[in-house]
Each structure stands twice: as C-alpha cells, then as structure tokens.
Design a protein around this motif. Structure first.
Motif, PDB file in Angstrom:
ATOM      1  N   ARG A 169       0.837  -1.202   0.000  1.00 38.94           N
ATOM      2  CA  ARG A 169       0.000   0.000   0.000  1.00 38.94           C
ATOM      3  C   ARG A 169       0.876   1.257   0.000  1.00 38.94           C
ATOM      4  O   ARG A 169       0.645   2.209  -0.746  1.00 38.94           O
ATOM      5  N   ALA A 170       1.887   1.236   0.873  1.00 38.06           N
ATOM      6  CA  ALA A 170       2.761   2.411   0.981  1.00 38.06           C
ATOM      7  C   ALA A 170       3.460   2.691  -0.353  1.00 38.06           C
ATOM      8  O   ALA A 170       3.576   3.848  -0.773  1.00 38.06           O
ATOM      9  N   VAL A 171       3.892   1.652  -1.036  1.00 42.98           N
ATOM     10  CA  VAL A 171       4.591   1.845  -2.312  1.00 42.98           C
ATOM     11  C   VAL A 171       3.595   2.316  -3.383  1.00 42.98           C
ATOM     12  O   VAL A 171       3.867   3.278  -4.114  1.00 42.98           O
ATOM     13  N   ASN A 172       2.444   1.677  -3.455  1.00 43.01           N
ATOM     14  CA  ASN A 172       1.469   2.040  -4.503  1.00 43.01           C
ATOM     15  C   ASN A 172       0.959   3.471  -4.333  1.00 43.01           C
ATOM     16  O   ASN A 172       0.863   4.218  -5.305  1.00 43.01           O
ATOM     17  N   VAL A 173       0.638   3.845  -3.100  1.00 45.34           N
ATOM     18  CA  VAL A 173       0.176   5.219  -2.861  1.00 45.34           C
ATOM     19  C   VAL A 173       1.326   6.195  -3.141  1.00 45.34           C
ATOM     20  O   VAL A 173       1.129   7.269  -3.719  1.00 45.34           O
ATOM     21  N   GLY A 174       2.538   5.798  -2.770  1.00 42.62           N
ATOM     22  CA  GLY A 174       3.712   6.648  -3.007  1.00 42.62           C
ATOM     23  C   GLY A 174       3.947   6.882  -4.493  1.00 42.62           C
ATOM     24  O   GLY A 174       4.216   8.011  -4.917  1.00 42.62           O
ATOM     25  N   VAL A 175       3.832   5.837  -5.296  1.00 40.94           N
ATOM     26  CA  VAL A 175       4.022   5.979  -6.751  1.00 40.94           C
ATOM     27  C   VAL A 175       2.913   6.866  -7.321  1.00 40.94           C
ATOM     28  O   VAL A 175       3.170   7.779  -8.119  1.00 40.94           O
ATOM     29  N   ALA A 176       1.675   6.627  -6.894  1.00 43.74           N
ATOM     30  CA  ALA A 176       0.544   7.442  -7.387  1.00 43.74           C
ATOM     31  C   ALA A 176       0.775   8.913  -7.045  1.00 43.74           C
ATOM     32  O   ALA A 176       0.519   9.807  -7.868  1.00 43.74           O
ATOM     33  N   ASN A 177       1.282   9.173  -5.846  1.00 46.47           N
ATOM     34  CA  ASN A 177       1.531  10.547  -5.405  1.00 46.47           C
ATOM     35  C   ASN A 177       2.546  11.244  -6.311  1.00 46.47           C
ATOM     36  O   ASN A 177       2.388  12.408  -6.665  1.00 46.47           O
ATOM     37  N   VAL A 178       3.575  10.513  -6.722  1.00 43.44           N
ATOM     38  CA  VAL A 178       4.616  11.126  -7.564  1.00 43.44           C
ATOM     39  C   VAL A 178       4.138  11.293  -9.008  1.00 43.44           C
ATOM     40  O   VAL A 178       4.460  12.270  -9.665  1.00 43.44           O
ATOM     41  N   MET A 179       3.361  10.330  -9.493  1.00 43.78           N
ATOM     42  CA  MET A 179       2.939  10.391 -10.903  1.00 43.78           C
ATOM     43  C   MET A 179       1.780  11.376 -11.132  1.00 43.78           C
ATOM     44  O   MET A 179       1.583  11.847 -12.253  1.00 43.78           O
ATOM     45  N   ALA A 180       1.014  11.679 -10.089  1.00 44.97           N
ATOM     46  CA  ALA A 180      -0.108  12.616 -10.240  1.00 44.97           C
ATOM     47  C   ALA A 180       0.393  13.933 -10.831  1.00 44.97           C
ATOM     48  O   ALA A 180       1.479  14.407 -10.482  1.00 44.97           O
ATOM     49  N   ASN A 181      -0.380  14.502 -11.738  1.00 42.07           N
ATOM     50  CA  ASN A 181      -0.017  15.772 -12.385  1.00 42.07           C
ATOM     51  C   ASN A 181       1.346  15.679 -13.075  1.00 42.07           C
ATOM     52  O   ASN A 181       2.084  16.650 -13.152  1.00 42.07           O
ATOM     53  N   HIS A 230      13.500   0.245   4.220  1.00 43.22           N
ATOM     54  CA  HIS A 230      14.477  -0.514   5.005  1.00 43.22           C
ATOM     55  C   HIS A 230      15.174  -1.538   4.111  1.00 43.22           C
ATOM     56  O   HIS A 230      14.557  -2.104   3.209  1.00 43.22           O
ATOM     57  N   ARG A 231      16.450  -1.790   4.383  1.00 42.15           N
ATOM     58  CA  ARG A 231      17.228  -2.657   3.467  1.00 42.15           C
ATOM     59  C   ARG A 231      16.629  -4.046   3.307  1.00 42.15           C
ATOM     60  O   ARG A 231      16.707  -4.631   2.235  1.00 42.15           O
ATOM     61  N   ASP A 232      15.953  -4.584   4.356  1.00 39.96           N
ATOM     62  CA  ASP A 232      15.378  -5.935   4.250  1.00 39.96           C
ATOM     63  C   ASP A 232      14.188  -5.979   3.279  1.00 39.96           C
ATOM     64  O   ASP A 232      13.818  -7.041   2.792  1.00 39.96           O
ATOM     65  N   GLN A 233      13.566  -4.854   3.054  1.00 42.48           N
ATOM     66  CA  GLN A 233      12.382  -4.820   2.178  1.00 42.48           C
ATOM     67  C   GLN A 233      12.660  -4.125   0.852  1.00 42.48           C
ATOM     68  O   GLN A 233      11.764  -3.955   0.029  1.00 42.48           O
ATOM     69  N   TYR A 234      13.901  -3.734   0.681  1.00 46.59           N
ATOM     70  CA  TYR A 234      14.251  -2.869  -0.455  1.00 46.59           C
ATOM     71  C   TYR A 234      13.941  -3.522  -1.813  1.00 46.59           C
ATOM     72  O   TYR A 234      13.276  -2.916  -2.665  1.00 46.59           O
ATOM     73  N   ALA A 235      14.403  -4.736  -2.007  1.00 49.27           N
ATOM     74  CA  ALA A 235      14.236  -5.391  -3.321  1.00 49.27           C
ATOM     75  C   ALA A 235      12.751  -5.524  -3.668  1.00 49.27           C
ATOM     76  O   ALA A 235      12.335  -5.252  -4.807  1.00 49.27           O
ATOM     77  N   GLU A 236      11.964  -5.911  -2.666  1.00 44.70           N
ATOM     78  CA  GLU A 236      10.516  -6.087  -2.906  1.00 44.70           C
ATOM     79  C   GLU A 236       9.858  -4.741  -3.250  1.00 44.70           C
ATOM     80  O   GLU A 236       9.026  -4.652  -4.170  1.00 44.70           O
ATOM     81  N   ALA A 237      10.269  -3.688  -2.525  1.00 46.24           N
ATOM     82  CA  ALA A 237       9.685  -2.362  -2.775  1.00 46.24           C
ATOM     83  C   ALA A 237      10.026  -1.869  -4.182  1.00 46.24           C
ATOM     84  O   ALA A 237       9.185  -1.293  -4.875  1.00 46.24           O
ATOM     85  N   VAL A 238      11.254  -2.113  -4.614  1.00 46.48           N
ATOM     86  CA  VAL A 238      11.672  -1.666  -5.950  1.00 46.48           C
ATOM     87  C   VAL A 238      10.823  -2.358  -7.015  1.00 46.48           C
ATOM     88  O   VAL A 238      10.339  -1.723  -7.965  1.00 46.48           O
ATOM     89  N   GLU A 239      10.606  -3.646  -6.820  1.00 49.88           N
ATOM     90  CA  GLU A 239       9.816  -4.396  -7.806  1.00 49.88           C
ATOM     91  C   GLU A 239       8.369  -3.874  -7.845  1.00 49.88           C
ATOM     92  O   GLU A 239       7.800  -3.658  -8.920  1.00 49.88           O
ATOM     93  N   LEU A 240       7.813  -3.680  -6.661  1.00 48.35           N
ATOM     94  CA  LEU A 240       6.434  -3.153  -6.585  1.00 48.35           C
ATOM     95  C   LEU A 240       6.334  -1.775  -7.248  1.00 48.35           C
ATOM     96  O   LEU A 240       5.382  -1.495  -7.985  1.00 48.35           O
ATOM     97  N   ALA A 241       7.317  -0.932  -7.010  1.00 48.83           N
ATOM     98  CA  ALA A 241       7.285   0.434  -7.551  1.00 48.83           C
ATOM     99  C   ALA A 241       7.427   0.421  -9.070  1.00 48.83           C
ATOM    100  O   ALA A 241       6.735   1.178  -9.770  1.00 48.83           O
ATOM    101  N   ALA A 242       8.295  -0.431  -9.592  1.00 49.94           N
ATOM    102  CA  ALA A 242       8.494  -0.505 -11.051  1.00 49.94           C
ATOM    103  C   ALA A 242       7.196  -0.959 -11.724  1.00 49.94           C
ATOM    104  O   ALA A 242       6.772  -0.397 -12.741  1.00 49.94           O
TER     105      ALA A 242
END
Ligand code: NAD
Length: 462
Positions: free
Chosen positions: A262-274, A288-300
C-alpha cells in the motif's frame, strides 16, 4: 479556447499598454490555443494604483459582506467548473478526469473554506487590558506558477479577499487562460472594481515590476526557490512583507512494520499525479534494506501502469529539464527500473513514468527538485539512518510516514524537518496549514493560518 486580448484592471477588461503577447500552447499536441497580452511595468503600475484606490473601501467592508462576495465567487467557479477543467487540460495538459477531480474541485473547496472563514474568523481579540485588531495588510502582489493553475491563485486571492486586502495577480505565462476565467468569476461575484486585478505577463518583466512596486505591501509568491530568493531580497530591501511557497523534495518513509504494498502504490501514485509537477510530491521513497528489493519491484510495476495515464509536462523547457535529470541519474550510477529519458510520443512534451533504484543520499536526483514523473528509491539501515536521509536536503515542504501503528509513525513525523506529513496515507485537508521548513519557503497557505498571512495586528490598550 477563449482568450481575452486584455488585462482585467479596475473592474474591466482593458488593453495592455504595449502589443506584446504570450502564445499559449497545448502541451499534449504543441498547438497554439490562444494569445494573451504580455503586460509590462506600465500595466502593473496601473493595476497597483487601482488596487490602492480600492483598498480603503474594501478594507472597511464588514467581514459578513466579504464572506457574501466569496460565497458568490465560489458559486461563479462552480458554474464554470466544466470550462475550468477543459481550460486546465488545454493549457497544462493534465487528463480531463484529473482536471475535474483535482484542478477544479480543490480550489472550489478552498474558495468555500474562505467564504466560511471570512464570516467566522475573529478579526478582534482581547488580550488582558488590550483589544487586538487584525487588519488587512494592504495591497497584495500575487505571483503564481502553472502546476496547479487555479488552486495557486485561489490559495492567495481567497484569503486576501477575506482579510480585506486588494490584489494584483501575475499568473504563470504557461497557464494564463485559467487565470482569465478566475477574473471573470470575480467580476460576476460582484467584487468591487479595483479589488482584484489581473496582469498577464512574463516573470522577469511583469512579475519583477510587481514585486518591486512601492505600492505593494505584501508579495505572495509561489514558484521556484531561485526566483523566490530574488523576490525575498527585493522585498527585504523595501521592508515589505513576503510569503514564499517554494520547491520541495519530500520523503516517503516506509518503516518496517508498514503495509509495504500500500505504501509503495500510494507513493508511486503521489509522484505520478499531475505528471510529477507537484511541489509537495514524495519524490524520495525511503525503504528498510530488508524490504528494499521487494519495494523496488512493486514500484516498477506500479509506475509502468501510469505510462498511458499521465499527461505531458507543461512545456518543452520542462520536458528537457526533466530528461536532463534522468540522464544525470544514470550518469551518477542510479539504476533505472522503469521509464527513462526517451520520448514516449511523437508529439507533446511527454516523459515516461520513471523509477530509479540504488539511489544514494548525495546524488543530484536525491538533492534537487526534478518536477517530473521521477521517483527515487533509497535504502536505509535503521530509523536513525532513515531520519538523517529524510532530513538531508535543503527542502522541507511535505512528506509521508507509514508504520504498523499511528503512534510509531507520528513519533517519526515529529522528528522530520518539514511542514506537512501524511500519516499512513492520511487525506488532504484544505484547512490544514501548508508551507515549508528550511528553503521550501516562508509563511503558510490555506485555512486560518493562510488567512493570518494577509492580516497585521494593532493593539489598543485600555
Ligand atoms: P518560476 O519560479 O519560474 O515561476 C513562478 C512564477 O514567478 C511565474 O508566474 C513566473 O512568471 C514568475 N517569475 C519568474 N521570474 C520572475 C522574476 N524574476 N520576478 C518575479 N516573478 C517571476 O517557477 P515555475 O517554473 O513556474 O514553477 C515551478 C517551480 O515552482 C518548482 O520549483 C516548484 O516546486 C515550485 N512550486 C512550489 C509550490 C509550493 O507551494 N511550494 C507550488 C507550485 C510550484
């Protein structure tokens, strides 16, 4: 597109002193959609004189009457809402749905909030044996950017009107048609002649003349830090009041217990808006480094979905600037995981939704405002490291914190050097003060804090 070949001064549309014009371009197809006058110093002077002449009458108007005009202005904006959305789409390029839901609805809500505040605000208070009067600051020179064309105008004009100030507005050269619609609405609302004046023109000519004019008591500016610094210096030299809403490079801090997807999806939407042209966008995602790889994949994955959903940037200049930053990110060693510097369409000033991973705190793309659809994702070791990175830019406009619980997120937010923080995806509040810490600005907009910027105090002792 409808365009007035005139400036709105002293209650009427009047020709500019010179014949210079600004061509308004639709950034989606690069076609000229209208021409407006490029006003000069003489026009600014005429407008400031009109505003000065109207000041005593408007300042003395009972707050209830000012509230009635603001209510009428709100109504006039509501009546024009389709025209406003269509005009913003034509000159800014944002998709029509976004123009309706955000570019039109948000300023209409802000106008309504000031209609109410004008009626309810305490313009007088008792402090011990004193009565403190909150009086209008005087003539306001308002200079606005193009990124939220109507919102930026309403966020200044509505509180200034509520306070009893008179105004000269110099809107951004890329989006003057929306400003003309606003002037029409002001006229229709029965705001007396001279109280609100519009001079379209270019920044270094009309904008500078307005900021320097001795008849202006407060310069309220929203735009880049570079221009804000100049305006602050001019205002300082003349000892006039100044409000500056400047750039940002806000952090979206995702703490380990948060709902990562949720945090990644809302974060991406926030940046892409306008198309990323939002000063308060959370352009630095901290994971956090333990979640980094997963977050990058979700954001891409999330960013790729915006490829045909976002509009172009406002101009060829902005497109070039943003592509330059993407090139710089690659050159400095960040890893491109979505988008890139290429042009996705043959026509129009489009930039692909772009995500960078393996970004470090010292890179240019971490430190400087890009103002386009570009997200950087940074890795942190622990909370202290996250806080250092979050606070490690010259800016401090907005931000977000996500955690397992509100308390943990709030504890982190308290330590952030920034003016607004959304907790676990908190909603926009048009009454909450908006403005920057550090080089993100001076002063606040919206709600009663925004109104206070246009008031000065006088104490009577008994
Ligand atoms: P800009 O500073 O170039 O222009 C903003 C306004 O200032 C325009 O009306 C412009 O004509 C005028 N201007 C330009 N030069 C001037 C001068 N010398 N004297 C007086 N006025 C002058 O910024 P922009 O490119 O229009 O907008 C993008 C920037 O604005 C970004 O950096 C963004 O972060 C910032 N911004 C901040 C906020 C905020 O609320 N903090 C909101 C929107 C945009």
């Amino acid at each position: 597109m409808k365009a007035h070949d005139a400036l709105y001064i002293d209650g009427a549309w009047r020709p500019a002193a010179d014949r210079d014009v600004i061509e308004v371009v639709n950034p989606a197809d690069e076609q000229v959609i209208g021409r407006v006058p490029a006003g000069g110093a003489l026009d600014v002077d005429t407008a400031v004189r009109a505003a000065r002449a109207a000041l005593p009458g408007w300042a003395a108007t009972p707050p209830a009457e000012r509230a009635a005009r603001l209510t009428a202005l709100h109504g006039a904006l509501v009546a024009r809402k389709d025209e406003i959305a269509g005009t913003v789409t034509a000159e800014l390029g944002s998709p029509l749905k976004f123009s309706e839901a955000v570019h039109t609805s948000m300023p209409i809500a802000v106008a309504a909030s000031y209609a109410e505040l004008a009626a309810t605000h305490a313009f007088e208070e008792k402090v011990g044996n004193s009565t403190v009067l909150h009086e209008p600051v005087g003539v306001v020179g308002a200079i606005t950017p193009w990124n939220y064309p109507l919102h930026q105008i309403v966020a200044k004009a509505a509180p200034a009107l509520a306070a009893g100030c008179t105004i000269v507005l110099k809107p951004a050269e890329d989006t003057p048609l929306t400003a003309q619609l606003f002037a029409e609405a002001v006229h229709e609302a029965g705001v007396p002649a001279g109280v609100f004046n519009l001079v379209t023109g270019v920044g270094p000519v009309a904008g500078q003349a307005l900021a320097e004019h001795p008849g202006v008591d407060l310069v309220s500016f929203t735009g880049s830090t570079a221009v804000g610094r100049q305006i602050g210096a001019v205002a300082g030299a003349a000892v006039k009041k100044v409000a500056l809403e400047l750039g940002g490079k806000s952090a979206n801090v995702i703490l380990p217990g948060a709902d990562l997807a949720r945090a990644v999806n809302v974060g991406v939407a926030n940046v892409m808006a306008n198309s990323g042209q939002t000063c308060s966008a959370w352009t630095r995602m901290l994971v956090h480094r333990d979640q980094y790889a997963e977050a990058v994949e979700l954001a891409a994955t999330a960013a790729a979905k915006y490829a045909d959903r976002i509009g172009p940037l406002v101009s060829a200049r902005q497109q070039e600037r943003v592509r330059g930053y993407i090139d710089k990110g690659v050159a400095e060693g960040a890893r491109l995981v979505a988008g890139g510097p290429g042009t996705p369409h043959e026509r129009g000033y489009f930039v692909s939704p772009t995500v960078f991973a393996d970004v470090t705190p010292d890179m240019t793309i971490t430190q400087e405002e890009i103002f386009g659809p570009v997200l950087t994702i940074l890795r942190y070791e622990d909370e202290a490291d996250a806080l250092r990175i979050a606070n490690g830019t010259v800016y401090g406009l907005a931000g977000a914190v996500w955690a397992a619980g509100e308390e943990e997120a709030v504890a982190f937010a308290r330590r952030m050097d920034t003016g607004q923080v959304d907790i676990n995806g908190g909603r926009f509040n048009p009454l909450a003060p908006f403005g920057g810490y550090k080089q993100s600005g001076v002063g606040r907009e919206l709600g009663s804090h925004g109104l206070a910027e246009y008031l000065q105090t006088k104490s009577l002792q008994f």
